[in-house]
Design a protein around this motif. Sequence first.
Motif, mmCIF file in Angstrom:
data_model
loop_
_atom_site.group_PDB
_atom_site.id
_atom_site.type_symbol
_atom_site.label_atom_id
_atom_site.label_comp_id
_atom_site.label_asym_id
_atom_site.label_seq_id
_atom_site.Cartn_x
_atom_site.Cartn_y
_atom_site.Cartn_z
ATOM 1 N N VAL A 98 -15.432 -15.507 -14.861
ATOM 2 C CA VAL A 98 -16.805 -15.649 -15.376
ATOM 3 C C VAL A 98 -16.860 -15.541 -16.893
ATOM 4 O O VAL A 98 -17.706 -16.155 -17.530
ATOM 5 N N SER A 99 -15.969 -14.757 -17.450
ATOM 6 C CA SER A 99 -15.930 -14.637 -18.908
ATOM 7 C C SER A 99 -14.664 -15.270 -19.475
ATOM 8 O O SER A 99 -14.179 -14.881 -20.557
ATOM 9 N N GLY A 100 -14.143 -16.232 -18.760
ATOM 10 C CA GLY A 100 -13.004 -17.007 -19.247
ATOM 11 C C GLY A 100 -11.722 -16.199 -19.406
ATOM 12 O O GLY A 100 -10.825 -16.610 -20.129
ATOM 13 N N LYS A 102 -11.618 -13.430 -20.933
ATOM 14 C CA LYS A 102 -11.686 -12.730 -22.217
ATOM 15 C C LYS A 102 -12.483 -11.433 -22.154
ATOM 16 O O LYS A 102 -12.452 -10.634 -23.088
ATOM 17 N N GLY A 103 -13.195 -11.250 -21.046
ATOM 18 C CA GLY A 103 -14.027 -10.056 -20.946
ATOM 19 C C GLY A 103 -13.401 -8.968 -20.092
ATOM 20 O O GLY A 103 -13.448 -7.801 -20.418
ATOM 21 N N HIS A 107 -16.641 -6.566 -18.424
ATOM 22 C CA HIS A 107 -17.511 -7.513 -19.130
ATOM 23 C C HIS A 107 -17.735 -8.770 -18.320
ATOM 24 O O HIS A 107 -17.416 -9.874 -18.737
ATOM 25 N N LEU A 108 -18.285 -8.568 -17.133
ATOM 26 C CA LEU A 108 -18.670 -9.697 -16.295
ATOM 27 C C LEU A 108 -20.086 -10.095 -16.687
ATOM 28 O O LEU A 108 -20.917 -9.230 -16.967
ATOM 29 N N ASP A 322 -8.326 -20.926 -26.176
ATOM 30 C CA ASP A 322 -9.313 -19.950 -25.697
ATOM 31 C C ASP A 322 -9.331 -18.703 -26.582
ATOM 32 O O ASP A 322 -10.382 -18.132 -26.848
ATOM 33 N N LEU A 323 -8.151 -18.293 -27.014
ATOM 34 C CA LEU A 323 -8.035 -17.102 -27.876
ATOM 35 C C LEU A 323 -8.901 -17.222 -29.126
ATOM 36 O O LEU A 323 -9.549 -16.266 -29.545
ATOM 37 N N ILE A 324 -8.899 -18.422 -29.707
ATOM 38 C CA ILE A 324 -9.593 -18.568 -30.994
ATOM 39 C C ILE A 324 -10.976 -19.210 -30.854
ATOM 40 O O ILE A 324 -11.648 -19.450 -31.857
ATOM 41 N N HIS A 326 -15.000 -19.385 -29.580
ATOM 42 C CA HIS A 326 -16.167 -18.524 -29.334
ATOM 43 C C HIS A 326 -16.176 -17.251 -30.175
ATOM 44 O O HIS A 326 -16.852 -16.287 -29.823
ATOM 45 N N ILE A 327 -15.412 -17.232 -31.248
ATOM 46 C CA ILE A 327 -15.562 -16.103 -32.189
ATOM 47 C C ILE A 327 -16.911 -16.283 -32.890
ATOM 48 O O ILE A 327 -17.674 -15.334 -33.064
ATOM 49 N N TYR A 328 -17.171 -17.538 -33.235
ATOM 50 C CA TYR A 328 -18.484 -17.909 -33.783
ATOM 51 C C TYR A 328 -19.041 -19.071 -32.974
ATOM 52 O O TYR A 328 -18.286 -19.792 -32.322
ATOM 53 N N VAL A 329 -20.327 -19.247 -33.018
ATOM 54 C CA VAL A 329 -20.949 -20.413 -32.415
ATOM 55 C C VAL A 329 -20.564 -21.613 -33.256
ATOM 56 O O VAL A 329 -20.745 -21.605 -34.474
#
Lengths: 330, 326
Positions: A98-100, A102-103, A107-108, A322-324, A326-329
């Motif tokens: 659900v959070s790719g 990363k959560g 962090h669901l 994916d790592l890099i 969604h740090i910013y919009v």
Amino acid sequence: MATNTRSLDKVTLLDWYRQIVLIRQFENRCDELYHEKKITGVYLHLYSGHEAVGVGAVAALGEGDHVLTGYRDHGIALARGVDAKPLMAEMMGKRTGVSGGKGGSMHLASRAHNFWGGYAIVAGHLSLATGIAFKERYMGTENVVLCLMGDGATNNGYFHESLNLSAVWNLPVVWLIENNFIGMGTRIEDSSGQPELVKRAVAYGMKQGPRVDGQNVIEVHEAISEAVAYARKKGPVLVEALTYRYKGHGVSDKQYDAREDLKRELDDWQAHKDPINILKNQLLAGFDGIEAELAKIDTEVHEIVEESVRYAEASPVPTYEDLIRHIYVE
Amino acid sequence: MTEKNVPMREALRAALIEEMERDETVFVMGEEVGSWQGTHRVTRGLLEMFGERRVKDTPISELVIAGAAVGAAMAGLRPVAEIMTINFAFLSIDAIINHAAKVHYMFNGQFKVPLVIRAASGWGNQATATHSHTPEPIFAHFPGLYVACPSNAYDAKGMLKTAIRDDNPVLFTESIALYSKPSLIPDDEYLIPVGKSDVKRQGEHVTLVSYARGVEWSLEAAAMLAKEGIEAEVVDLRWLRPLDLEPVFESFKKTNRCVVVEESLPHFSFGSEIAAQLQEAAFDYMDAPIKRVSAMDVPLPYAKEIELMALPNAQKVVDAVKEIVY
């Protein structure tokens, strides 16, 4: 408090039964997968024992209403209808989570379900709940925010500032404390000057809701339904549900092995106040010949959970992109 | 195009008014932003113009001011939350760092946080140790958050408007000492892009790198140095995140010398970061050590004489330049 099953229809009660069993089986499976080192994250806080609180409370919400909780969030996600597959994939840190991936467990979230997430800074999400509720007031809409928290979340500044602001701004929030009597390893009597947590409402001039039996889904649902109706028309409400955690603070919690008193307490809750047994007995007493339906649900849920594990195991891991991302919009 | 001389507080106020008129989801919240008319008068008159719905006075609750603003932003509003001074943002820091800066990433892009947190920053007037911080670099440490630090009224207006329209959370700091200082501001609308630094003065002998109030000392120092035949180039970074160092590298390749000027403390500082990045990017162009002018590594005292002793100023910049320009 109405515990009479006849006031509720069978379909609803069976749905709650299904959800509670789903959460229990999902959490048991997470526990196994952790010990098999297939779920490798250091934090895994299981909702086992709390199921009736989440299921009864979330069932009182409409689709446009919002839900937030702390780090013990798997059960809330499932109760809100988030599919087990991407949830299990998140546990395993997969790209399809659900959070790719990363959560992680704490962090669901699912924006599509107005499930704004599990949050791992104790009580941090209370402030977000206040802001989400403010947006509803600002837009003149009538949606309500249900914000669940543990008893451990009631003693830092976020709790005080968020509840106070919700009262000052008269925001549509149902604050629901899941009191399992222990925050990590500290008993409620050692952490709160007023261990009857719902009484805190008085300090904020906020509606004080009931202190309900959190193991009885029907009682929880009734209390939260009233609270939601109040919040929608009037303002914030504080409700407390008494419950117990079956799998410790997190899966790495060793204190139950070492302490006889805790072990006895846990055995007592499991033997006499288990939310599945309580609802099952209510259903058996209320509806003749329901055993076969309950057994069928148990089997179906088992398959849902196993399917989620297969899905998660077969899913790809996140990538450098994916790592890099969604740090910013962007 | 006509233009007027406008002090920074009025420029910021105009930016707020224009954005609130343009977009109904923009609202202002914070301590004393409404009936008090704003501690620094940036929100003066807004309550009368926009009403209690959009100008929200809050209790003295810095943590939930920031946290509720994050929630409101996640839910689709564009909050401009004021933290009266950045010293109090230490009480908000969890909401800013662990929530504003993280939720977009942590939930894989499901939520955006189009939030501006405005905070007055800086020292002077014997405000003493707890009320004299300039901790912008601390906030710039964390990915997920933008940090805007305008050096003048013109930039402040354009940057605040951009910050409000951006979909990312922005910590927007306002130097208290600059509030009364005017710039020529055009009547027509303008925006200043996120993460673009600006060369405020051209020169070939030394590069001065700064932001916010440090730009003022740098320009003052440049004027003093010019009298002695030393031409300083002054680069105003404007944003500590995103950090645009290209003009610094370009300038350094020309001047081969650099002094970093900052209002904040020297230990693990802005100056350290710029110096590190410069030597990595332009080592072959370096003719002298990179110097740093910053506040002294002490808590700020009350007495004026020793307070000023601890703080940077144009003369200290001049002295630093003379150590490396020979």
